[in-house]
Scaffold this active site. Structure first.
Site, PDB file in Angstrom:
ATOM      1  N   PHE A  12       2.264   9.666   3.578  1.00  0.00           N
ATOM      2  CA  PHE A  12       2.589   9.503   4.996  1.00  0.00           C
ATOM      3  C   PHE A  12       3.018   8.081   5.354  1.00  0.00           C
ATOM      4  O   PHE A  12       3.526   7.840   6.439  1.00  0.00           O
ATOM      5  CB  PHE A  12       1.400   9.919   5.883  1.00  0.00           C
ATOM      6  CG  PHE A  12       0.109   9.181   5.587  1.00  0.00           C
ATOM      7  CD1 PHE A  12      -0.132   7.922   6.109  1.00  0.00           C
ATOM      8  CD2 PHE A  12      -0.864   9.774   4.788  1.00  0.00           C
ATOM      9  CE1 PHE A  12      -1.316   7.263   5.845  1.00  0.00           C
ATOM     10  CE2 PHE A  12      -2.053   9.109   4.526  1.00  0.00           C
ATOM     11  CZ  PHE A  12      -2.293   7.833   5.042  1.00  0.00           C
ATOM     12  N   ASP A  13       2.824   7.126   4.406  1.00  0.00           N
ATOM     13  CA  ASP A  13       3.259   5.756   4.700  1.00  0.00           C
ATOM     14  C   ASP A  13       3.302   4.970   3.404  1.00  0.00           C
ATOM     15  O   ASP A  13       2.550   5.249   2.460  1.00  0.00           O
ATOM     16  CB  ASP A  13       2.286   5.086   5.688  1.00  0.00           C
ATOM     17  CG  ASP A  13       2.856   3.816   6.309  1.00  0.00           C
ATOM     18  OD1 ASP A  13       4.056   3.532   6.083  1.00  0.00           O
ATOM     19  OD2 ASP A  13       2.111   3.117   7.023  1.00  0.00           O
ATOM     20  N   TYR A  28      -9.112   7.899  10.825  1.00  0.00           N
ATOM     21  CA  TYR A  28      -8.627   8.247  12.176  1.00  0.00           C
ATOM     22  C   TYR A  28      -9.481   9.309  12.856  1.00  0.00           C
ATOM     23  O   TYR A  28      -9.127   9.788  13.945  1.00  0.00           O
ATOM     24  CB  TYR A  28      -7.154   8.685  12.097  1.00  0.00           C
ATOM     25  CG  TYR A  28      -6.244   7.556  11.654  1.00  0.00           C
ATOM     26  CD1 TYR A  28      -5.768   6.626  12.574  1.00  0.00           C
ATOM     27  CD2 TYR A  28      -5.876   7.415  10.318  1.00  0.00           C
ATOM     28  CE1 TYR A  28      -4.946   5.600  12.172  1.00  0.00           C
ATOM     29  CE2 TYR A  28      -5.057   6.385   9.902  1.00  0.00           C
ATOM     30  CZ  TYR A  28      -4.590   5.476  10.833  1.00  0.00           C
ATOM     31  OH  TYR A  28      -3.781   4.434  10.439  1.00  0.00           O
ATOM     32  N   PHE A  38      -5.629   5.630  -0.126  1.00  0.00           N
ATOM     33  CA  PHE A  38      -4.698   4.506  -0.095  1.00  0.00           C
ATOM     34  C   PHE A  38      -4.737   3.784  -1.435  1.00  0.00           C
ATOM     35  O   PHE A  38      -5.805   3.397  -1.916  1.00  0.00           O
ATOM     36  CB  PHE A  38      -5.089   3.504   1.000  1.00  0.00           C
ATOM     37  CG  PHE A  38      -4.668   3.928   2.383  1.00  0.00           C
ATOM     38  CD1 PHE A  38      -3.392   3.635   2.856  1.00  0.00           C
ATOM     39  CD2 PHE A  38      -5.555   4.596   3.204  1.00  0.00           C
ATOM     40  CE1 PHE A  38      -3.020   4.006   4.138  1.00  0.00           C
ATOM     41  CE2 PHE A  38      -5.186   4.968   4.485  1.00  0.00           C
ATOM     42  CZ  PHE A  38      -3.913   4.679   4.960  1.00  0.00           C
ATOM     43  N   ILE A  75      -7.820   0.281  10.157  1.00  0.00           N
ATOM     44  CA  ILE A  75      -8.935   1.219  10.132  1.00  0.00           C
ATOM     45  C   ILE A  75     -10.124   0.590   9.384  1.00  0.00           C
ATOM     46  O   ILE A  75      -9.951  -0.283   8.532  1.00  0.00           O
ATOM     47  CB  ILE A  75      -8.537   2.564   9.489  1.00  0.00           C
ATOM     48  CG1 ILE A  75      -8.046   2.363   8.052  1.00  0.00           C
ATOM     49  CG2 ILE A  75      -7.497   3.284  10.329  1.00  0.00           C
ATOM     50  CD1 ILE A  75      -7.759   3.659   7.310  1.00  0.00           C
ATOM     51  N   TYR A  99       0.830  -1.191   0.000  1.00  0.00           N
ATOM     52  CA  TYR A  99       0.000   0.000   0.000  1.00  0.00           C
ATOM     53  C   TYR A  99       0.879   1.261   0.000  1.00  0.00           C
ATOM     54  O   TYR A  99       2.044   1.247   0.407  1.00  0.00           O
ATOM     55  CB  TYR A  99      -0.915   0.019   1.227  1.00  0.00           C
ATOM     56  CG  TYR A  99      -0.171   0.186   2.537  1.00  0.00           C
ATOM     57  CD1 TYR A  99       0.059   1.456   3.080  1.00  0.00           C
ATOM     58  CD2 TYR A  99       0.312  -0.921   3.224  1.00  0.00           C
ATOM     59  CE1 TYR A  99       0.744   1.607   4.271  1.00  0.00           C
ATOM     60  CE2 TYR A  99       0.993  -0.780   4.415  1.00  0.00           C
ATOM     61  CZ  TYR A  99       1.211   0.485   4.941  1.00  0.00           C
ATOM     62  OH  TYR A  99       1.909   0.625   6.110  1.00  0.00           O
TER      63      TYR A  99
END
Length: 581
Positions: free
Chosen positions: A82-83, A128, A145, A102, A72
């Protein structure tokens, strides 16, 4: 296929070709909605959106509990990354639908196929929320994502309550799985979720219903095939519950109260244990499977090797090992009942251990056997190998005359059993006799007459068995069959009357007795039955009179009370009026 489904294509279709392409090339499971590459669609009603970037394979999608493996990349709406598991070159694994990620991931990934890559836009409520995830994700952030579903492992919820989740590591052989009575041989290793060893064994044998280690193990093996290896995630209620586990010593660790454990189990082998009788007093454990599917039938001549033992291991019988195989006929009372019934369930070449309770062995008296005395009320154990058997011929293999001769022989066997007061076995023998002459269309006129007499005799004798067994409804049916063939058969009328009396159909009983006496006025048995019937009628009339007498007495008492209460009410009203005057 519905008209509004979007069908992904690999090339341009000519006008009119679309229907043929769908019909010939696409095997779409009923109810499946086909998604189109590049088209964004909303999933559910909470704002989750999905756009397929690359089609996956097949039609299967993961379900809750499955362990999925994904790559991902996560971005904010302004493009800030961010990731990324891709950058780490390390796929991410988790169990779907268990809240490990999530909500947007759980809801979105379950719509994906293997190999599919999709872009998910996830609103704050499914990500979140108001808190965000400091420092990379601000509060109330909508996230994007790009997720690729690399693979997933099917996880089975074997108790349907999430208490034991199963992941197959190595597939097993064949299709059979152990049942409660079976004896299994397993290897297992149990650990806490942090990897601490709880217990480990190379091999352990136990009966499934009795269990071993913790409640989950017996439930787990019942889902496994021979040679299968699987990982089980076991919640506390199927592990060690509120008490936990404190090992005796060694390298094993304590299991704290209310702790989930992980068990790796391998089913090495198992011996099938079948319940030969419904009361579980004759058990057969198969040590070696036999050949094919054929088994001995009643009357079959069987050859076996046989060792009989007591519970303490004392040998009382040894047949067929240092000599020719031991022979006997099935259902001829040549061996104890439990052995007879068990061998009938075996295949050629099968080796088994039998456990037989006294009721099916030597009963309440001691028995002098070949090598030892079997005490009264003893369980006995046999090691049996079925070398061969010759089945008794079925009806279709016999000539018409052979059918009549066999039927007559079976009837005589039934008579012998009846005299020994073995009514259930006798009944079965009469039924077997009838099976050979049930269909007589190929019989000559003389053979049909012989068959008719045999049918009458077998049904009458079977009716006598059913009377002894207190199966009165079946007695009535059998006697009625006889009377359909011979309306003046006194025995059939007599036995049907006996059954009617027990069923309290006294009017029908009287009709049969009166008809029997018309045919044979001097029949002593029928006269005695008529006397019994009259006594029964008097008894029931007396009971009826008492019953209705009690009802009438209660009704009179009730009427008297109502009358008294009414008078009292009227009296009370008068007093009230008088007081006002």
């Amino acid at each position: 296929m519905e008209d509004d489904f979007d069908i992904p294509t690999t090339g341009k279709l000519n006008d009119g070709d679309e229907e043929d392409a769908i019909g010939d090339d696409m095997d779409v499971p009923e109810g499946t909605q086909v998604e189109k590459v590049g088209e964004e669609k909303e999933i559910g009603k909470d704002g989750l959106k999905k756009k397929i970037l690359k089609e996956g394979d097949g039609w299967d999608t993961p379900i809750n509990g499955d362990e999925v493996e994904v790559h991902y990349v996560g971005n904010l709406l302004d493009g800030t990354q961010f990731d990324s598991s891709v950058d780490r070159d390390l796929p991410f694994k988790f169990k779907l639908g268990l809240g490990h990620v999530i909500q947007g991931w759980d809801d979105g990934i379950k719509t994906m196929k293997k190999g599919e890559k999709s872009l998910f836009t996830i609103p704050p409520a499914l990500a979140y929320g108001e808190s965000g995830s400091h420092p990379t994700i601000p509060p109330n952030a909508t996230l994007q994502f790009e997720i690729e579903l690399l693979s997933w492992t099917k996880v089975k919820d074997i108790c349907k309550d999430g208490g034991i989740l199963k992941t197959i590591v190595t597939e097993g052989h064949n299709w059979q799985t152990p049942k409660d009575p079976d004896e299994v041989l397993v290897k297992y290793e149990a650990r806490l979720e942090d990897g601490s060893l709880v217990s480990k064994t190379e091999e352990v044998e136990f009966t499934v219903k009795d269990g071993c280690f913790c409640p989950a193990l017996s439930k787990a093996v019942k889902t496994m095939k021979k040679g299968e290896k699987a990982l089980f995630t076991v919640k506390p209620q199927y592990a060690f519950g509120e008490k936990g586990r404190d090992p005796a010593g060694g390298d094993e660790c304590v299991v704290p109260p209310n702790t989930t454990i992980q068990m790796t189990v391998e089913l090495v082998s198992w011996n099938i244990v079948s319940e030969v009788t419904s009361d579980k007093k004759v058990l057969k454990k198969i040590l070696k499977e036999g050949e094919g599917y054929d088994r001995p039938n009643d009357g079959a001549l069987v050859q076996v090797k046989l060792i009989g033992k007591l519970q303490d291991g004392t040998l009382f019988l040894n047949k067929g090992h240092n000599e020719a195989p031991f022979e006997f006929k099935i259902d001829e009372e040549q061996v104890i009942d439990g052995l007879d019934r068990s061998v009938k369930t075996m295949k050629k070449g099968e080796v088994a251990v039998l456990t037989i309770h006294p009721e099916y062995a030597f009963g309440s008296t001691e028995s002098h056997q070949e090598s030892a005395i079997v005490p009264a009320n003893s369980n006995v154990y046999y090691d049996v190998e079925l070398i061969s058997f010759e089945k008794e011929k079925d009806s279709w293999e016999l000539t018409t005359q052979e059918k009549i001769e066999t039927s007559g022989r079976k009837k005589e066997e039934g008579n012998s059993l009846f005299k020994k007061q073995k009514y259930e076995r006798a009944s079965k023998r009469y039924e077997k006799a009838l099976s050979f002459i049930e269909y007589d269309s190929a019989f000559s006129d003389d053979e049909k007459q012989q068959a008719k007499l045999l049918k009458i005799s077998c049904n009458l004798n079977n009716a006598a068995c059913k009377l002894k067994l207190k199966d009165y409804k079946q007695t009535v049916k059998l006697c009625t069959k006889v009377l359909d063939a011979d309306s003046k058969n006194v025995k059939a009328l007599y036995r049907r009357a006996q059954a009617y009396i027990q069923l309290v159909d006294l009017d029908l009983a009287e009709m049969d007795i009166r008809k029997a006496l018309e045919i044979d006025p001097k029949n002593r048995d029928v006269k005695l039955e008529y006397k019994l019937l009259k006594e029964k009628v008097k008894e029931y009339n007396k009971k009826d009179a008492q019953f209705y007498g009690n009802i009438f007495a209660k009704m009179n008492k009730l009427e008297h009370l109502q009358s008294t209460n009414g008078a009292r009410k009227q009296e009370a009203v008068s007093m009230t009026i008088d007081s006002k005057a």
